[in-house]
Each structure stands twice: as structure tokens, then as C-alpha cells.
Scaffold this motif. Structure first.
Motif, PDB file in Angstrom:
ATOM      1  N   SER A 113       0.846  -1.192   0.000  1.00 19.64           N
ATOM      2  CA  SER A 113       0.000   0.000   0.000  1.00 19.64           C
ATOM      3  C   SER A 113       0.882   1.242   0.000  1.00 19.64           C
ATOM      4  CB  SER A 113      -0.893   0.012   1.244  1.00 19.64           C
ATOM      5  OG  SER A 113      -0.140   0.388   2.394  1.00 19.64           O
ATOM      6  N   ASN A 114       0.212   2.390  -0.036  1.00 23.32           N
ATOM      7  CA  ASN A 114       0.913   3.671   0.105  1.00 23.32           C
ATOM      8  C   ASN A 114       0.626   4.323   1.455  1.00 23.32           C
ATOM      9  OD1 ASN A 114       2.098   3.688  -2.524  1.00 23.32           O
ATOM     10  ND2 ASN A 114       0.104   4.240  -3.382  1.00 23.32           N
ATOM     11  N   ASN A 115      -0.022   3.607   2.338  1.00 19.53           N
ATOM     12  CA  ASN A 115      -0.385   4.175   3.634  1.00 19.53           C
ATOM     13  C   ASN A 115       0.862   4.457   4.470  1.00 19.53           C
ATOM     14  OD1 ASN A 115      -2.608   2.305   2.630  1.00 19.53           O
ATOM     15  ND2 ASN A 115      -3.700   3.515   4.143  1.00 19.53           N
ATOM     16  N   PRO A 116       0.831   5.513   5.278  1.00 17.63           N
ATOM     17  CA  PRO A 116       2.025   5.894   6.031  1.00 17.63           C
ATOM     18  C   PRO A 116       2.287   5.058   7.276  1.00 17.63           C
ATOM     19  CG  PRO A 116       0.283   7.494   6.411  1.00 17.63           C
ATOM     20  CD  PRO A 116      -0.223   6.562   5.347  1.00 17.63           C
ATOM     21  N   PHE A 117       1.239   4.408   7.815  1.00 17.65           N
ATOM     22  CA  PHE A 117       1.465   3.577   8.995  1.00 17.65           C
ATOM     23  C   PHE A 117       0.387   2.523   9.139  1.00 17.65           C
ATOM     24  CE2 PHE A 117      -1.119   7.103  10.418  1.00 17.65           C
ATOM     25  CZ  PHE A 117      -1.900   6.654  11.472  1.00 17.65           C
ATOM     26  N   CYS A 118       0.687   1.551   9.959  1.00 23.03           N
ATOM     27  CA  CYS A 118      -0.201   0.409  10.195  1.00 23.03           C
ATOM     28  C   CYS A 118      -0.294   0.189  11.696  1.00 23.03           C
ATOM     29  CB  CYS A 118       0.366  -0.829   9.508  1.00 23.03           C
ATOM     30  SG  CYS A 118      -0.514  -2.372   9.860  1.00 23.03           S
ATOM     31  N   VAL A 119      -1.503  -0.021  12.197  1.00 18.26           N
ATOM     32  CA  VAL A 119      -1.686  -0.277  13.626  1.00 18.26           C
ATOM     33  C   VAL A 119      -2.317  -1.657  13.813  1.00 18.26           C
ATOM     34  CG1 VAL A 119      -1.957   2.170  14.143  1.00 18.26           C
ATOM     35  CG2 VAL A 119      -3.991   0.776  13.776  1.00 18.26           C
ATOM     36  N   CYS A 120      -2.077  -2.231  14.988  1.00 17.13           N
ATOM     37  CA  CYS A 120      -2.620  -3.557  15.292  1.00 17.13           C
ATOM     38  C   CYS A 120      -3.338  -3.532  16.628  1.00 17.13           C
ATOM     39  CB  CYS A 120      -1.497  -4.596  15.322  1.00 17.13           C
ATOM     40  SG  CYS A 120      -0.303  -4.354  16.655  1.00 17.13           S
ATOM     41  N   GLN A 121      -4.108  -4.551  16.871  1.00 16.44           N
ATOM     42  CA  GLN A 121      -4.747  -4.741  18.164  1.00 16.44           C
ATOM     43  C   GLN A 121      -3.712  -5.193  19.193  1.00 16.44           C
ATOM     44  OE1 GLN A 121      -7.108  -4.345  20.087  1.00 16.44           O
ATOM     45  NE2 GLN A 121      -9.077  -4.236  19.060  1.00 16.44           N
ATOM     46  N   SER A 122      -4.081  -5.073  20.472  1.00 15.95           N
ATOM     47  CA  SER A 122      -3.187  -5.463  21.562  1.00 15.95           C
ATOM     48  C   SER A 122      -3.958  -6.209  22.641  1.00 15.95           C
ATOM     49  CB  SER A 122      -2.536  -4.227  22.199  1.00 15.95           C
ATOM     50  OG  SER A 122      -1.799  -3.485  21.252  1.00 15.95           O
ATOM     51  N   TYR A 123      -3.278  -7.160  23.265  1.00 17.49           N
ATOM     52  CA  TYR A 123      -3.779  -7.837  24.455  1.00 17.49           C
ATOM     53  C   TYR A 123      -3.162  -7.205  25.702  1.00 17.49           C
ATOM     54  CZ  TYR A 123      -5.827 -12.061  22.230  1.00 17.49           C
ATOM     55  OH  TYR A 123      -6.601 -12.943  21.528  1.00 17.49           O
ATOM     56  N   ILE A 124      -3.854  -7.308  26.812  1.00 15.03           N
ATOM     57  CA  ILE A 124      -3.276  -7.012  28.130  1.00 15.03           C
ATOM     58  C   ILE A 124      -3.083  -8.338  28.848  1.00 15.03           C
ATOM     59  CG2 ILE A 124      -3.650  -5.915  30.370  1.00 15.03           C
ATOM     60  CD1 ILE A 124      -5.254  -3.764  28.975  1.00 15.03           C
ATOM     61  N   PHE A 125      -1.898  -8.528  29.436  1.00 18.63           N
ATOM     62  CA  PHE A 125      -1.652  -9.757  30.177  1.00 18.63           C
ATOM     63  C   PHE A 125      -1.039  -9.435  31.537  1.00 18.63           C
ATOM     64  CE2 PHE A 125       2.540  -8.996  28.490  1.00 18.63           C
ATOM     65  CZ  PHE A 125       3.435  -9.589  29.379  1.00 18.63           C
ATOM     66  N   LYS A 126      -1.114 -10.411  32.416  1.00 23.00           N
ATOM     67  CA  LYS A 126      -0.532 -10.257  33.749  1.00 23.00           C
ATOM     68  C   LYS A 126       0.395 -11.428  34.035  1.00 23.00           C
ATOM     69  CE  LYS A 126      -1.813  -9.179  38.531  1.00 23.00           C
ATOM     70  NZ  LYS A 126      -2.949  -8.937  39.476  1.00 23.00           N
ATOM     71  N   ASN A 127       1.651 -11.104  34.359  1.00 27.07           N
ATOM     72  CA  ASN A 127       2.693 -12.072  34.739  1.00 27.07           C
ATOM     73  C   ASN A 127       3.204 -12.895  33.563  1.00 27.07           C
ATOM     74  OD1 ASN A 127       2.479 -11.258  37.451  1.00 27.07           O
ATOM     75  ND2 ASN A 127       0.809 -12.710  37.794  1.00 27.07           N
ATOM     76  N   ASP A 128       2.302 -13.514  32.804  1.00 31.29           N
ATOM     77  CA  ASP A 128       2.698 -14.406  31.716  1.00 31.29           C
ATOM     78  C   ASP A 128       1.741 -14.191  30.555  1.00 31.29           C
ATOM     79  OD1 ASP A 128       2.569 -17.036  30.138  1.00 31.29           O
ATOM     80  OD2 ASP A 128       4.301 -17.382  31.427  1.00 31.29           O
ATOM     81  N   LYS A 130       0.434 -16.126  28.673  1.00 32.92           N
ATOM     82  CA  LYS A 130      -0.647 -17.115  28.666  1.00 32.92           C
ATOM     83  C   LYS A 130      -1.826 -16.647  29.523  1.00 32.92           C
ATOM     84  CE  LYS A 130       2.490 -21.012  27.958  1.00 32.92           C
ATOM     85  NZ  LYS A 130       3.041 -22.269  28.529  1.00 32.92           N
ATOM     86  N   ASN A 131      -1.549 -15.679  30.394  1.00 30.15           N
ATOM     87  CA  ASN A 131      -2.577 -15.153  31.279  1.00 30.15           C
ATOM     88  C   ASN A 131      -3.113 -13.830  30.709  1.00 30.15           C
ATOM     89  OD1 ASN A 131      -4.263 -14.695  33.481  1.00 30.15           O
ATOM     90  ND2 ASN A 131      -2.625 -13.795  34.723  1.00 30.15           N
ATOM     91  N   VAL A 132      -3.816 -13.929  29.583  1.00 29.45           N
ATOM     92  CA  VAL A 132      -4.355 -12.743  28.914  1.00 29.45           C
ATOM     93  C   VAL A 132      -5.637 -12.305  29.607  1.00 29.45           C
ATOM     94  CG1 VAL A 132      -5.412 -11.900  26.795  1.00 29.45           C
ATOM     95  CG2 VAL A 132      -3.293 -13.225  26.695  1.00 29.45           C
ATOM     96  N   ILE A 133      -5.694 -11.013  29.940  1.00 29.17           N
ATOM     97  CA  ILE A 133      -6.868 -10.455  30.612  1.00 29.17           C
ATOM     98  C   ILE A 133      -7.935 -10.061  29.598  1.00 29.17           C
ATOM     99  CG2 ILE A 133      -7.671  -8.557  32.082  1.00 29.17           C
ATOM    100  CD1 ILE A 133      -4.867  -8.543  33.332  1.00 29.17           C
ATOM    101  N   GLY A 134      -7.489  -9.576  28.448  1.00 26.62           N
ATOM    102  CA  GLY A 134      -8.439  -9.176  27.415  1.00 26.62           C
ATOM    103  C   GLY A 134      -7.799  -8.212  26.434  1.00 26.62           C
ATOM    104  N   PHE A 135      -8.614  -7.667  25.534  1.00 24.96           N
ATOM    105  CA  PHE A 135      -8.122  -6.677  24.583  1.00 24.96           C
ATOM    106  C   PHE A 135      -7.823  -5.361  25.301  1.00 24.96           C
ATOM    107  CE2 PHE A 135     -10.549  -9.410  21.634  1.00 24.96           C
ATOM    108  CZ  PHE A 135      -9.579  -9.605  20.660  1.00 24.96           C
ATOM    109  N   GLN A 136      -6.840  -4.640  24.779  1.00 23.95           N
ATOM    110  CA  GLN A 136      -6.532  -3.322  25.335  1.00 23.95           C
ATOM    111  C   GLN A 136      -7.637  -2.330  24.977  1.00 23.95           C
ATOM    112  OE1 GLN A 136      -5.060  -0.454  23.346  1.00 23.95           O
ATOM    113  NE2 GLN A 136      -5.060   0.823  25.183  1.00 23.95           N
ATOM    114  N   THR A 137      -8.274  -2.522  23.832  1.00 20.13           N
ATOM    115  CA  THR A 137      -9.361  -1.658  23.396  1.00 20.13           C
ATOM    116  C   THR A 137     -10.294  -2.465  22.502  1.00 20.13           C
ATOM    117  OG1 THR A 137      -9.912   0.408  22.246  1.00 20.13           O
ATOM    118  CG2 THR A 137      -8.093  -0.864  21.366  1.00 20.13           C
ATOM    119  N   ASP A 138     -11.509  -2.012  22.373  1.00 16.30           N
ATOM    120  CA  ASP A 138     -12.463  -2.710  21.511  1.00 16.30           C
ATOM    121  C   ASP A 138     -12.248  -2.381  20.038  1.00 16.30           C
ATOM    122  OD1 ASP A 138     -13.764  -3.996  23.601  1.00 16.30           O
ATOM    123  OD2 ASP A 138     -15.124  -2.307  23.942  1.00 16.30           O
TER     124      ASP A 138
END
Length: 315
Positions: A113-128, A130-138
Motif C-alpha cells: 500500500s501507500n499508507n504511512p502507517f499500520c496499527v494492530c490490536q493489543s492484548y493485556i496480560f498479567k505475569n505471563d 498465557k494469562n491474557v486479561i483481554g483486549f486493550q481496546t475494543d
């Protein structure tokens, strides 16, 4: 040719966490990258730990923030940009984890593409991770990116985007070194005001660590001040071009900042919010400004004053 990606990581006193972050970068399925770790003059063994890692992966380099640059992650991020050799830039944090395909998927999207940047979703985790609490944002996708990012209907943090370096340089997009919190919101708001053509990847490619020493995902009195300051800077810069809804959102934010700082007994900061953003607001009546003054005096003298604060509402 495969473009070089510069991953830039500011670090301060992360001797127990930085290696896990570096391991996640070394494990990327996209291999043509450099990782510039900019130490903010740590007082623990962070630099020693990083130097040990250099023998394992020579794509990682460590630099010390120059003494003529102000302390803080933003100065380190900007310094890293100066040192970078990549076609693309991914700022990252020293306590978070990359998904193994983060760089590959985002670069594939940008290269097609010609787009200037790309963003992705993120998880929040605690300690490990494998211990995902949920998405950082909807949501990270919007038909009105600037409006929705400003009002936090869509959200992403520093770790998520990968930028074309020439886009950042040509437009002088740097982190505001006066801010110690809210800097990602402020910078990305500036970018989206003029450039809303980004690529969203809905797959979570970042793992954000939740822990007691985390500086970006908690709230304290000092951060509240910088959150206000970030929004005030955007208001001043773009107020002549903002919609009525965005102006009202920011003005409500200023009022709530005044109240919260006063309740946290941050009297000088609450006064500064009033002086900078509220006293000149003609939508407040003389009577309301009288309540502003009474609330400040009441909290300073008696450590309470909610009966005056509660009278301060936007119509």
C-alpha cells in the motif's frame, strides 16, 4: 529488497523484564530488523543485562541517552529515531511482548500500500502472556479516525503502530518531550489530524504487561496533570479547526481534570488548569468562576470543598 525495520525501545531500570522483551523481538518471523535500546541512565543492572544479550543477537544495540537531552522515555524515543537506519519505525516499550508475526504482518500490509502507517490490536496480560486479561481496546478502526481517537472511541498505544520513517521525518512527527504521560495520545492525535489513512490489523500483535510498576496503564496524580497537558496542547494547536463536539469533549476534560486534581490535593496543578483552560472559557458565568475560586480556597484551607465543585458543570 526486504526493508529494514528499526525497533526503538526506551528503558529505565528494567533489568528483570527487558530480556523477555528482547527475546520476543529476536523471535520475529520477519528477520530484517535492528533493535535500538536507549537507556535513560538506569541505576540498576539494565545495561549490563542488555550487553549480555548482544552476544546472542547482534541486531540489538544499546545506547545511553545523551546528557544534553532531557530525562524521559520521549527523549529516548526521539534519540532512537535519530540513530535509526530503518525504512520503517516501530517504537516499543521495555516491559511488553511482540507477537512473533507482528513485524511481518504489518510490513506486508505497508509494502502492498501507500499508507504511512499500520496499527494492530493489543492484548493485556498479567505475569505471563498465557494469562491474557483481554483486549486493550475494543476498536482501532474508524470512519472518522481523528475524531474518534481524540475522544478515545478508538485507542492504540506506542507499541502498536509501524511507521514509514520518511513520513515521520518529513512531517516532523516527534514525541513531545515535555510530556511524561499522554504522549502517545498527543502524538497520534497530531498525526491523525492530517493523515487518517492508516492500515488497521485487528489481530492482537502486542502483549501489554500489567504490573505495579507500569507507568502507562495506571493513573496517579502526576499522570493526571500530563493527561490534561496533552489535551490542552491539542486544543491550542487545532482549536480553530475542531468540531463543536470535539471542543466540548476537551472542555469537559479540562473541567474534570480541575476537579480530580483538586480532590487529589494537587492545588498548584488544579490552579494551573483553571488559569490555562478555564478562566478564559466564556461559556462559564461569573458566578461559576466564583465557585471555581471558592472550591480552591476551600480545599486549600479545609481539605474539602465538594459542595462548590459539584456546582461546576458544563451546560
Amino acid at each position: 529488497m526486504t526493508p529494514l525495520v528499526s525497533v526503538i525501545i526506551p528503558v529505565f531500570n528494567r533489568e528483570k523484564l527487558i530480556l523477555e522483551t528482547l527475546e520476543s523481538i529476536s523471535a520475529q518471523s520477519y528477520e530484517h530488523w535492528e533493535c535500538l535500546v536507549i537507556d535513560d541512565r538506569s541505576t540498576d543492572l539494565t545495561v549490563n543485562e542488555i550487553k549480555k544479550y548482544l552476544t546472542k543477537d547482534n541486531r540489538v544495540k544499546v545506547f545511553i541517552r545523551p546528557s544534553n537531552k532531557p530525562k524521559g522515555a520521549n527523549a529516548c524515543r526521539n534519540y532512537g529515531l535519530e540513530l535509526s537506519n530503518g525504512t520503517y519505525i516501530n517504537w516499543f516499550d521495555s516491559d511488553d511482548i511482540m507477537h512473533p508475526d507482528k513485524i511481518r504482518l504489518q510490513i506486508e500490509a505497508l509494502e502492498s500500500s501507500n499508507n504511512p502507517f499500520c496499527v494492530c490490536q493489543s492484548y493485556i496480560f498479567k505475569n505471563d502472556i498465557k494469562n491474557v486479561i483481554g483486549f486493550q481496546t475494543d476498536f482501532i478502526t474508524s470512519k472518522s479516525p481523528f475524531d474518534d481517537f481524540l475522544t478515545k472511541k478508538i485507542v492504540w498505544l506506542t507499541q502498536s503502530p509501524i511507521f514509514r520513517k520518511d513520513f515521520l521525518i518529513e512531517n516532523d512527527y516527534l514525541f513531545d518531550e515535555d510530556l511524561q504521560a499522554g504522549q502517545d495520545w498527543e502524538m497520534f492525535s497530531r498525526i491523525l489530524f492530517n493523515n487518517s489513512n492508516y492500515i488497521p490489523i485487528e489481530k492482537p500483535l502486542v502483549y501489554l504487561r500489567q504490573h505495579k510498576n507500569n507507568t502507562s496503564r495506571g493513573k496517579n496524580e502526576e499522570q493526571l496533570w500530563y493527561y490534561f497537558l496533552a489535551r490542552y496542547k491539542i486544543y491550542v494547536k487545532f482549536k480553530d479547526s475542531l468540531s463543536f463536539e470535539n471542543i466540548e469533549y476537551l472542555k469537559c476534560y479540562f473541567l474534570n481534570s480541575f476537579k480530580l486534581l483538586l480532590r487529589y490535593k494537587q492545588y498548584n496543578k488544579s490552579y494551573n488548569v483553571w488559569k490555562m483552560a478555564l478562566i478564559t472559557d466564556k461559556t462559564y458565568t461569573i458566578k461559576q468562576h466564583f465557585y471555581f475560586i471558592l472550591s480552591m480556597l476551600s480545599f486549600v484551607m479545609f481539605r474539602k470543598g465538594d459542595k462548590f465543585i459539584n456546582k461546576l458543570e458544563r451546560k
